[in-house]
Design a protein around this motif. Sequence first.
Motif, PDB file in Angstrom:
ATOM      1  N   PRO A  89      -7.093  -0.071  -5.823  1.00 56.40           N
ATOM      2  CA  PRO A  89      -7.158   1.297  -6.343  1.00 56.40           C
ATOM      3  C   PRO A  89      -8.588   1.626  -6.736  1.00 56.40           C
ATOM      4  O   PRO A  89      -9.223   0.859  -7.456  1.00 56.40           O
ATOM      5  CB  PRO A  89      -6.239   1.273  -7.558  1.00 56.40           C
ATOM      6  CG  PRO A  89      -5.352   0.113  -7.339  1.00 56.40           C
ATOM      7  CD  PRO A  89      -6.144  -0.894  -6.573  1.00 56.40           C
ATOM      8  N   ARG A 123      -4.949  -2.299  -0.498  1.00 53.65           N
ATOM      9  CA  ARG A 123      -5.963  -1.347  -0.950  1.00 53.65           C
ATOM     10  C   ARG A 123      -6.194  -1.489  -2.443  1.00 53.65           C
ATOM     11  O   ARG A 123      -5.259  -1.389  -3.239  1.00 53.65           O
ATOM     12  CB  ARG A 123      -5.498   0.081  -0.621  1.00 53.65           C
ATOM     13  CG  ARG A 123      -6.581   0.951  -0.039  1.00 53.65           C
ATOM     14  CD  ARG A 123      -6.092   2.293   0.492  1.00 53.65           C
ATOM     15  NE  ARG A 123      -5.071   2.913  -0.340  1.00 53.65           N
ATOM     16  CZ  ARG A 123      -3.827   3.122   0.039  1.00 53.65           C
ATOM     17  NH1 ARG A 123      -3.439   2.740   1.250  1.00 53.65           N
ATOM     18  NH2 ARG A 123      -2.970   3.709  -0.767  1.00 53.65           N
ATOM     19  N   ARG A 147      -0.786  -2.147  -8.258  1.00 54.19           N
ATOM     20  CA  ARG A 147      -1.745  -2.866  -7.412  1.00 54.19           C
ATOM     21  C   ARG A 147      -2.900  -3.388  -8.255  1.00 54.19           C
ATOM     22  O   ARG A 147      -3.411  -4.487  -8.012  1.00 54.19           O
ATOM     23  CB  ARG A 147      -2.249  -1.944  -6.289  1.00 54.19           C
ATOM     24  CG  ARG A 147      -1.134  -1.446  -5.375  1.00 54.19           C
ATOM     25  CD  ARG A 147      -1.621  -1.113  -3.966  1.00 54.19           C
ATOM     26  NE  ARG A 147      -2.812  -0.285  -3.932  1.00 54.19           N
ATOM     27  CZ  ARG A 147      -2.796   1.048  -3.946  1.00 54.19           C
ATOM     28  NH1 ARG A 147      -1.641   1.706  -4.022  1.00 54.19           N
ATOM     29  NH2 ARG A 147      -3.913   1.726  -3.900  1.00 54.19           N
ATOM     30  N   ASN A 149       0.825  -1.217   0.000  1.00 46.79           N
ATOM     31  CA  ASN A 149       0.000   0.000   0.000  1.00 46.79           C
ATOM     32  C   ASN A 149       0.855   1.262   0.000  1.00 46.79           C
ATOM     33  O   ASN A 149       0.514   2.262  -0.611  1.00 46.79           O
ATOM     34  CB  ASN A 149      -0.914   0.018   1.226  1.00 46.79           C
ATOM     35  CG  ASN A 149      -2.020  -1.009   1.108  1.00 46.79           C
ATOM     36  OD1 ASN A 149      -2.401  -1.402   0.002  1.00 46.79           O
ATOM     37  ND2 ASN A 149      -2.539  -1.459   2.248  1.00 46.79           N
ATOM     38  N   LYS A 150       1.959   1.174   0.700  1.00 47.42           N
ATOM     39  CA  LYS A 150       2.793   2.361   0.876  1.00 47.42           C
ATOM     40  C   LYS A 150       3.620   2.677  -0.368  1.00 47.42           C
ATOM     41  O   LYS A 150       3.878   3.827  -0.661  1.00 47.42           O
ATOM     42  CB  LYS A 150       3.746   2.088   2.054  1.00 47.42           C
ATOM     43  CG  LYS A 150       3.836   3.240   3.037  1.00 47.42           C
ATOM     44  CD  LYS A 150       4.638   2.820   4.251  1.00 47.42           C
ATOM     45  CE  LYS A 150       5.409   4.015   4.770  1.00 47.42           C
ATOM     46  NZ  LYS A 150       6.220   3.733   5.928  1.00 47.42           N
ATOM     47  N   PRO A 184      -0.772   2.737  -7.997  1.00 49.41           N
ATOM     48  CA  PRO A 184      -2.046   2.042  -8.226  1.00 49.41           C
ATOM     49  C   PRO A 184      -2.047   1.075  -9.406  1.00 49.41           C
ATOM     50  O   PRO A 184      -2.643  -0.004  -9.318  1.00 49.41           O
ATOM     51  CB  PRO A 184      -3.021   3.193  -8.459  1.00 49.41           C
ATOM     52  CG  PRO A 184      -2.452   4.318  -7.668  1.00 49.41           C
ATOM     53  CD  PRO A 184      -0.968   4.170  -7.741  1.00 49.41           C
ATOM     54  N   TRP A 231       3.523   0.814  -3.680  1.00 49.27           N
ATOM     55  CA  TRP A 231       3.132   0.399  -5.033  1.00 49.27           C
ATOM     56  C   TRP A 231       2.146   1.379  -5.641  1.00 49.27           C
ATOM     57  O   TRP A 231       1.084   1.641  -5.080  1.00 49.27           O
ATOM     58  CB  TRP A 231       2.539  -1.019  -5.016  1.00 49.27           C
ATOM     59  CG  TRP A 231       3.599  -2.078  -4.952  1.00 49.27           C
ATOM     60  CD1 TRP A 231       4.834  -1.951  -4.403  1.00 49.27           C
ATOM     61  CD2 TRP A 231       3.498  -3.420  -5.453  1.00 49.27           C
ATOM     62  NE1 TRP A 231       5.523  -3.139  -4.523  1.00 49.27           N
ATOM     63  CE2 TRP A 231       4.732  -4.049  -5.166  1.00 49.27           C
ATOM     64  CE3 TRP A 231       2.514  -4.136  -6.095  1.00 49.27           C
ATOM     65  CZ2 TRP A 231       4.988  -5.368  -5.519  1.00 49.27           C
ATOM     66  CZ3 TRP A 231       2.766  -5.458  -6.454  1.00 49.27           C
ATOM     67  CH2 TRP A 231       3.996  -6.056  -6.163  1.00 49.27           C
TER      68      TRP A 231
END
Lengths: 953, 88
Positions: B71, B69, B42, B34-35, B39, B37
């Motif tokens: 995107p 998360r 991801r 999450n920190k 979007p 990558w």
Amino acid sequence: MSLIHEIDYGTPASKAEKDVTLSIDGRAVTVPEGTSLMRAAMEAGVQVPKLCATDMMDAFGSCRLCVVEVEGRNGTPASCTTPVAEGMKVSTQTDRLKAIRKGVMELYISDHPLDCLTCAANGDCELQDMAGAVGLREVRYGYDGENHLGKAKDVSNPYFQFDPSKCIVCSRCVRACNEVQGTFALTVSGRGFDSIISAGTQFDDFLSSECVSCGACVQACPTATLEEKSVIAIGTPEHSLVTTCAYCGVGCSFKAEMRGEELVRMVPYKDGKANRGHSCVKGRFALGYATHKDRILNPMIRDHYSQPWKEVSWDEALSFAAGKIKDIQAKYGRGAVGGISSSRCTNEEVFLVQKLVRAGFGNNNIDTCARVCHSPTGYGLNSTFGTSAGTQDFDSVEHSDVILVIGANPTDGHPVFGSRMKKRLRGKPGQPGAKLIVIDPRRIDLVKTPHIKADHHLALKPGTNVAMLTALAHVIVTEGLIDERFVRERCELDEFQEWAAFVAEERHSPEATAAITGVPADEVRNAARLYATGGNAAIYYGLGVTEHSQGSTAVIGIANLAMATGNIGREGVGVNPLRGQNNVQGSCDMGSFPHELPGYRHISIDAVRESFEELWGVKLDNEPGLRIPNMFDAAVEGTFKGLYCQGEDILQSDPDTKHVSAGLEALELLIVHDLFLNETANYANVFLPGSSFLEKNGTFTNAERRINRVRKVMSPKNGYEDWQVTQMLAQAIGMDMTYADPSEIMAEIAATTPSFANVTYDLLDEKGSVQWPCNETHPEGSPVMHVGEFMRGRGKFIVTEYVATDERTGPRFPLLLTTGRILSQYNVGAQTRRTENVVWHDQDLLEIHPHDAEQRGVRNGDWVKLQSRAGETSIKAKITDRVAPGVVYTTFHHPMTQANVITTDFSDWATNCPEYKVTAVQISPSNGPTEWQEDYRELTMESRRIVPSEAAE
Amino acid sequence: MERDKLVYMANQIAKFFESSPEGARSQGVADHINKFWEPRMRTQLFERFDEGRTEGMHPLVIEAQPEIRRPAAPLEARTTSQQDASAS
């Protein structure tokens, strides 16, 4: 403006705490015990005549000019070697002293050419000054006696000459080489009247000797004997400004000595806190690139990189670029463009590039070349200590008892700090030198160099740092060498317990890991004991730690060791990343990484983002952007189409060249903003000419977090400073950006970034420099970090499991290639290759062990083909036992070597920092350059064609 | 054969967090992704999850999926740029 002159006190300052009061020529003066009479006199404002003394070196007492009289003592002692004593009464000028001095000078001048008017040092000569100071009016002996005149000059060094006829054999050059630089290249050969300064043996000249051309001797010479060739060619300078070197992360302060807008010479600035008056061959002499004919001074565009360049106006180039940016974003989405900022540019410039990307492009696709060097430092030190920075200042090394160097080669990569480290390692009478542990696959110079020998050289296999660091930790934990009080008071205890239990496992013992690292267990145990119990222990590390698939883990391992032994938070200890480029620290501080805003604050934190949104009047994206390697991947996939690349040659410096060039080829817009048509520019369609560090104002932040001023000494040859170019591009895409001066950018940085809150140009001018954090809590900056507590509160131990890289040797690729740099060249060589430094290193060589060479029928100097899973190149072999069997080594300073055709796209797990330091290769005899190299040469020639602009009608 | 770079990178992260304390491992993997990558990276990871192409994935990556998360809105909806601001 005038020339800046530092005061020469004649002998170094005493560090004693007790003060002594004495009288000099009737004036009372109070100085620390151990101060020389000469220095005390200077403190009192009295300059005793001198020739062989200078405060960069210890007193020598040979010229007999600085004699004084002391009441109640016999004779005329030399003031440089006589220490002060309480109540002493000293006279510096009496009839007897005058007669002695005049006699001494008369003898000197009787054997000195009287060509002052045509001498290069005319007006800048201490011998001339002293002749005046002692009132020498005649030489009674005449000039016909035996003398040293008419001896041949040694002009072999490209930057300075040695004229023995003008030498007074004061030994300042010899002592500068020994004490300041620590190379011991010079000596006084012969005795008595035959004494002469000699570089190396009698068969050597300066170039063939061990001399590293640091310039310390030239600076120390009181006459024209050692003189810069530039002064001989141009004349003496008339004004100077203090600025900061733009080569490595040491960030030396120099006086740029000028005549008009012409640079006469760079002289290291004694009050510079990073270098304390010392320099290396690059910063001192390798400036020719700034005025090199290869510099491109006009903007250029082309529709496609296969076409020749067309010189155009700034307006045309900028609107062409801006139009393409808009088109790309309209067609492929806002995230299809990005920028790369340069760690060679100023803080203000990199701040602007990230602002352009975040606020102008509307995404976070901003990265910097620190990605490929010290991004793991960012991750590792942030996770453990709470911020990404070295913990000490460079002065701290003077207080170290044990120095551990891992994956760094300070005498080549960070030469001025290397010299300061060597000084501490040699020690001095009554103060033994620091102990030294070197962890490096290669026998770097520090392992054995004059008067220094590493106590332990752990020559591990490339790629096994984490196994080694965990093994060291194993010894410290299992042998009870933990600093329990420090850990209890300063660190998170649960994490410590977990870590201690982990490293104590038998599988991490030196005995168990010897098979992985290739280092005997005893050596590891002894090194660990020395580090943990030898007093103040400091770790210095470089890219040999970070540029691995476990780079971040290794940085964590280093931080763990320092915390476990309590070696954090005071002078003489700490964890010190030696930064590659001049402003790596600064570019990281300035929010050049895609996931964080200036001051290392994650882009997802609403409050931080809002503070910038308010100031910039736009909404920022809360998602991290693409990192450099991700940009290439996305370009190949077709979702990333436009890149603004400032002052970085990604094609040459980034790994797996073929992948990089495939990415660059796929772009619709590549803006290269640089001094030269670099390798990356082969694929560019917009070229914006850049300015050199001599042509701009701003600041650089060095490896010790020191913010130093960069001062403009000449007008930009391209017309604009780099921040202005970025600003014009920003304006062209419709941004409201109107800074009139870089100090306004610094004001914005200070206003938005807590660790820079107090930084202003006024403060920097007043203090010379400050180390961040510089804010309300630390109004004048912070030489040492994490003093009472860590930036994150309590220090955090993190478990470091060794995971072997997937880049492994096998039958096809049985050798491990590792890469590094050499003293005379810098990074991709764009600058240093365009200076006379090429006399020391005109091509990259492959170091190979005699055993491996013999097996493959390779002789010294042969062309060999170097093959990896990624590609192949050809290079000449150098047979040496500096590398262990099974390991080969090369530098990457020359584009034709294409060392990065060989390196793979493996990268650090946390940061994608490429694994430059480990590539499995095979070597075989070859006839010359490979087909790829030949094709590449052709492509380069093709892509550099320029059609001059049509004359205006 | 070209290795799946994205999965390789995710697995590298998982290998580091293997040695974290129990209970913090998959969270560590998810936090890291999450920190750091972008979007679209991801998104590509979720394409693999959604299509069940998880062979070769480290178990911790699979375990981390709920915490990674997804995107959401396209970039255009998340930000403005000064261009938009001045155009509007």
